[in-house]
Enzyme design. Structure first.
Site, PDB file in Angstrom:
ATOM      1  N   ILE A  52      87.318 -80.198 -16.756  1.00 30.12           N
ATOM      2  CA  ILE A  52      86.248 -80.432 -17.724  1.00 30.12           C
ATOM      3  C   ILE A  52      85.659 -79.081 -18.149  1.00 30.12           C
ATOM      4  O   ILE A  52      85.266 -78.264 -17.309  1.00 30.12           O
ATOM      5  CB  ILE A  52      85.139 -81.321 -17.121  1.00 30.12           C
ATOM      6  CG1 ILE A  52      85.742 -82.636 -16.633  1.00 30.12           C
ATOM      7  CG2 ILE A  52      84.035 -81.575 -18.139  1.00 30.12           C
ATOM      8  CD1 ILE A  52      84.784 -83.508 -15.849  1.00 30.12           C
ATOM      9  N   ASN A  66      75.931 -80.006 -15.854  1.00 28.58           N
ATOM     10  CA  ASN A  66      75.165 -80.382 -14.659  1.00 28.58           C
ATOM     11  C   ASN A  66      73.812 -79.662 -14.610  1.00 28.58           C
ATOM     12  O   ASN A  66      72.771 -80.268 -14.294  1.00 28.58           O
ATOM     13  CB  ASN A  66      75.959 -80.058 -13.396  1.00 28.58           C
ATOM     14  CG  ASN A  66      76.930 -81.172 -13.026  1.00 28.58           C
ATOM     15  OD1 ASN A  66      76.716 -82.329 -13.346  1.00 28.58           O
ATOM     16  ND2 ASN A  66      78.005 -80.804 -12.339  1.00 28.58           N
ATOM     17  N   ASP A  72      77.878 -87.228 -13.368  1.00 28.07           N
ATOM     18  CA  ASP A  72      78.583 -88.439 -12.946  1.00 28.07           C
ATOM     19  C   ASP A  72      78.979 -89.299 -14.142  1.00 28.07           C
ATOM     20  O   ASP A  72      80.082 -89.875 -14.178  1.00 28.07           O
ATOM     21  CB  ASP A  72      77.700 -89.260 -11.993  1.00 28.07           C
ATOM     22  CG  ASP A  72      77.550 -88.588 -10.631  1.00 28.07           C
ATOM     23  OD1 ASP A  72      78.310 -87.629 -10.357  1.00 28.07           O
ATOM     24  OD2 ASP A  72      76.681 -89.032  -9.851  1.00 28.07           O
ATOM     25  N   ARG A  77      99.927 -95.490 -19.281  1.00 27.43           N
ATOM     26  CA  ARG A  77     100.748 -96.632 -18.924  1.00 27.43           C
ATOM     27  C   ARG A  77     100.349 -97.153 -17.545  1.00 27.43           C
ATOM     28  O   ARG A  77      99.771 -96.421 -16.736  1.00 27.43           O
ATOM     29  CB  ARG A  77     102.223 -96.233 -18.914  1.00 27.43           C
ATOM     30  CG  ARG A  77     102.678 -95.535 -20.191  1.00 27.43           C
ATOM     31  CD  ARG A  77     104.085 -94.979 -20.044  1.00 27.43           C
ATOM     32  NE  ARG A  77     104.195 -94.047 -18.919  1.00 27.43           N
ATOM     33  CZ  ARG A  77     105.342 -93.640 -18.396  1.00 27.43           C
ATOM     34  NH1 ARG A  77     106.483 -94.073 -18.907  1.00 27.43           N
ATOM     35  NH2 ARG A  77     105.365 -92.792 -17.388  1.00 27.43           N
ATOM     36  N   GLU A 108      85.768 -81.522 -10.657  1.00 24.98           N
ATOM     37  CA  GLU A 108      85.898 -81.840 -12.080  1.00 24.98           C
ATOM     38  C   GLU A 108      87.349 -81.771 -12.560  1.00 24.98           C
ATOM     39  O   GLU A 108      87.606 -81.651 -13.751  1.00 24.98           O
ATOM     40  CB  GLU A 108      85.025 -80.899 -12.925  1.00 24.98           C
ATOM     41  CG  GLU A 108      85.467 -79.458 -12.936  1.00 24.98           C
ATOM     42  CD  GLU A 108      84.622 -78.549 -12.069  1.00 24.98           C
ATOM     43  OE1 GLU A 108      84.460 -77.394 -12.462  1.00 24.98           O
ATOM     44  OE2 GLU A 108      84.128 -78.971 -11.012  1.00 24.98           O
ATOM     45  N   LYS A 163     105.457 -90.799 -14.332  1.00 24.74           N
ATOM     46  CA  LYS A 163     106.752 -91.018 -13.685  1.00 24.74           C
ATOM     47  C   LYS A 163     107.874 -91.135 -14.712  1.00 24.74           C
ATOM     48  O   LYS A 163     107.745 -91.852 -15.702  1.00 24.74           O
ATOM     49  CB  LYS A 163     106.722 -92.285 -12.836  1.00 24.74           C
ATOM     50  CG  LYS A 163     105.763 -92.229 -11.649  1.00 24.74           C
ATOM     51  CD  LYS A 163     105.824 -93.528 -10.852  1.00 24.74           C
ATOM     52  CE  LYS A 163     104.877 -93.511  -9.679  1.00 24.74           C
ATOM     53  NZ  LYS A 163     104.950 -94.757  -8.899  1.00 24.74           N
ATOM     54  N   ARG A 192      96.672 -86.715 -26.713  1.00 25.49           N
ATOM     55  CA  ARG A 192      95.906 -87.833 -27.279  1.00 25.49           C
ATOM     56  C   ARG A 192      94.700 -88.163 -26.404  1.00 25.49           C
ATOM     57  O   ARG A 192      93.638 -88.522 -26.923  1.00 25.49           O
ATOM     58  CB  ARG A 192      96.798 -89.062 -27.432  1.00 25.49           C
ATOM     59  CG  ARG A 192      97.788 -88.928 -28.571  1.00 25.49           C
ATOM     60  CD  ARG A 192      98.435 -90.256 -28.894  1.00 25.49           C
ATOM     61  NE  ARG A 192      99.383 -90.123 -29.995  1.00 25.49           N
ATOM     62  CZ  ARG A 192     100.079 -91.140 -30.499  1.00 25.49           C
ATOM     63  NH1 ARG A 192      99.922 -92.352 -30.006  1.00 25.49           N
ATOM     64  NH2 ARG A 192     100.921 -90.945 -31.492  1.00 25.49           N
TER      65      ARG A 192
END
Length: 566
Positions: free
Chosen positions: A430, A437, A446, A461, A472, A479, A492
């Protein structure tokens, strides 16, 4: 040359076209109706193995109405059948092929009819006798079938550049066609001579019924063979490991049964997910996972059709208003089949198959039973997988984000490396999380983590593994997914996070993330190397160069051009 010859033959035949009596007119129309009905059944039966009796009608007309009239009949019949096939959307509209077939059938009817007449001049017996009609039938039908076989061979060679060889079964069917059609031609002629037009009507009706019986038999035969093969395929699914492996094995083995160009398997929660990607897919290499994604947040035309919960077959995706297929997917598919996977009344997945003429012909053989079996088997597999995951979830989930914990990450990577299963992963960090924070408090932090996790869970998926890696940092394991496809999904997700607000009291703030993508085996053969490669590219190419972007590691650590910008 062919078209000019066909035109000359047709003009000559039109000039010689003559129906001498009302009985001849009725005979012509009756034969035309019977031929169209039989032709329609042949069209719907597809190119598979089947017996047809339209040759007998052509031979019968040759005996009764002469070469010129029958040649005109053959040309009109070929044109009408071409129109019917296009309107029924059974065969794709290939005008050059239809022109070729019409020209060839016109020339063949004239040439074979003339040859047969000339040969019979050397045989001395009256046209009233059975031997004449049988001799003519044998000569005409034999030559007619030989010339038709040559058309098939020439057409195949011209379209593919390969030599066409008839199988033993095809030769066997040609022999049966020859014997049956010769007998039918002679029988039709004798009955018409002895019983008049009424007898011909009755025999023509019997001919249509007989052909219909063969038509139904062929459809049932294809369906039964397909169901038997499908039972073998779905029976083998239990031999394979997790849900993704079952799906992968299924779509690969289905290729032997269903002639598709692209097959994709999805699982999703329509009410909860924003976008769904296929768990597994099989198709051309230049089709990436992004082009197979389905937007669940925007109820488009295709999604509405899927949500009806019924198997939907589109035989022409360009003209079909119930679906909207664009991009490269439309280049590879002219027809598509959508098979919703239902658990009770709820749609939990989808199998999508795309293809061309072969898929259209396959779909004409009463295949709904086949796809219903597929749907039921996959629904059972999804239910079993969900049950298993629910048992694991409580102990394996991070309490705050609902993502998997680090223990799951370590376990999944160990399994994938041990089994040498290819995979990719992304590490998100992030941007400026400490600033958030410090400015808004840890409760706001949070809420940021919850929002990011919700976006991720709605965007991946069901077989992907999202894990909270650190304070963070979030890792997603994709897979059996290439680095390029993993990058597409990761990018995306970044875009969706960037545009999703976090509500802090009366204020809304926007958060961005940076991500690094690596894959096995390209970027290492151990957990530390693969995670380290993604972490390095995250900080060297994303954090230090503006943040709010996703970058991927190229083979053996050189910088990749796959990079997104805010």
């Amino acid at each position: 040359m062919l078209y000019s010859s066909a035109l000359l033959v047709l003009l000559k035949s039109v000039k010689g076209f003559h129906l001498q009596s009302s009985e001849d007119t009725i005979l012509f129309l009756l034969s035309f109706i019977a031929s169209i009905i039989i032709g329609f059944m042949i069209i719907n039966a597809g190119k598979g193995r089947h017996i047809e009796f339209s040759d007998a009608i052509i031979g019968f007309l040759m005996l009764n109405l002469g070469v010129e009239t029958t040649t005109v009949f053959s040309a009109i019949n070929s044109i009408i059948n071409g129109i019917i096939s296009e309107r029924a959307v059974v065969y794709q509209s290939d005008k050059s092929k239809k022109y070729f077939n019409t020209a060839m059938f016109t020339v063949i009817a004239y040439v074979v009819g003339t040859i047969a007449r000339q040969l019979l001049r050397y045989i001395s017996f009256s046209q009233k006798y059975f031997m004449f009609s049988l001799a003519y039938s044998v000569i005409f039908i034999g030559l007619y079938l030989i010339f038709n076989a040559l058309i098939v061979k020439i057409e195949y060679t011209l379209s593919t550049g390969k030599n066409f060889k008839f199988s033993s079964e095809s030769i066997k069917l040609l022999i049966i066609n020859f014997v049956v059609s010769s007998m039918l031609t002679a029988t039709l002629y004798i009955i018409n001579e002895t019983s008049g037009i009424l007898g011909s009507i009755l025999v023509a009706g019997d001919l249509i019924i007989l052909h219909y019986c063969f038509f139904i038999y062929r459809k049932l035969q294809v369906r039964n063979e397909a169901i038997k093969a499908l039972i073998d395929i779905t029976g083998n699914i239990v031999k394979y490991g997790d849900f993704r492996d079952k799906c992968k094995h299924l779509i690969i083995t289905l290729k032997d049964l269903i002639p598709y160009n692209i097959c994709a398997m999805y699982t999703f929660e329509i009410e909860d997910d924003d976008i769904t990607y296929p768990i597994v897919y099989n198709g051309p290499k230049d089709i990436d996972i992004g082009e197979l994604s389905i937007d669940l947040s925007n109820e488009g035309t295709t999604l509405k059709t899927v949500k009806e919960g019924k198997i939907y077959i589109s035989r022409d995706i360009k003209r079909d208003r119930k679906i909207n297929i664009t991009g490269r997917l439309a280049e590879y598919c002219s027809a598509m089949i959508f098979v919703p996977i239902k658990s009770g009344d709820k749609i939990v997945g989808l199998m999508m198959l795309g293809g061309g003429q072969d898929l259209i012909e396959f779909s004409n053989n009463e295949v709904y039973d086949i796809f219903n079996i597929l749907s039921n088997q996959m629904a059972l597999a999804i239910e079993n997988d969900s049950f298993y995951n629910n048992i694991k979830n409580k102990a394996d989930r991070d309490y705050l984000t609902k993502l998997f914990n680090r223990r799951v990450l370590e376990r999944e990577l160990d399994i994938l490396l041990k089994t040498k299963t290819p995979f990719s992963l992304v590490i998100y960090d992030i941007d400026d999380f400490k600033v958030t924070n410090d400015t808004y408090g840890h409760l706001a932090g949070d809420e940021v983590l919850k929002m990011i996790s919700e976006v991720i869970l709605k965007s991946i998926r069901k077989t992907d593994v999202p894990c909270r890696f650190g304070g963070e940092e979030i890792v997603i394991i994709f897979k059996d997914l290439s680095k390029e496809d993993a990058y597409i999904i990761s990018e995306r997700i970044r875009q969706n996070i960037e545009t999703t607000p976090v509500h802090i009291g009366s204020e809304s703030i926007y958060i961005t993330v940076s991500g690094g993508v690596s894959s096995y085996p390209d970027d290492g053969d151990t957990k530390d190397k693969i995670i380290g490669a993604a972490d390095n590219i995250l900080y060297s190419e994303c954090k230090r160069k503006g943040k709010n972007r996703v970058c991927a590691v190229s083979v053996r650590g050189s910088k990749n051009t796959l990079m997104s910008h805010a």
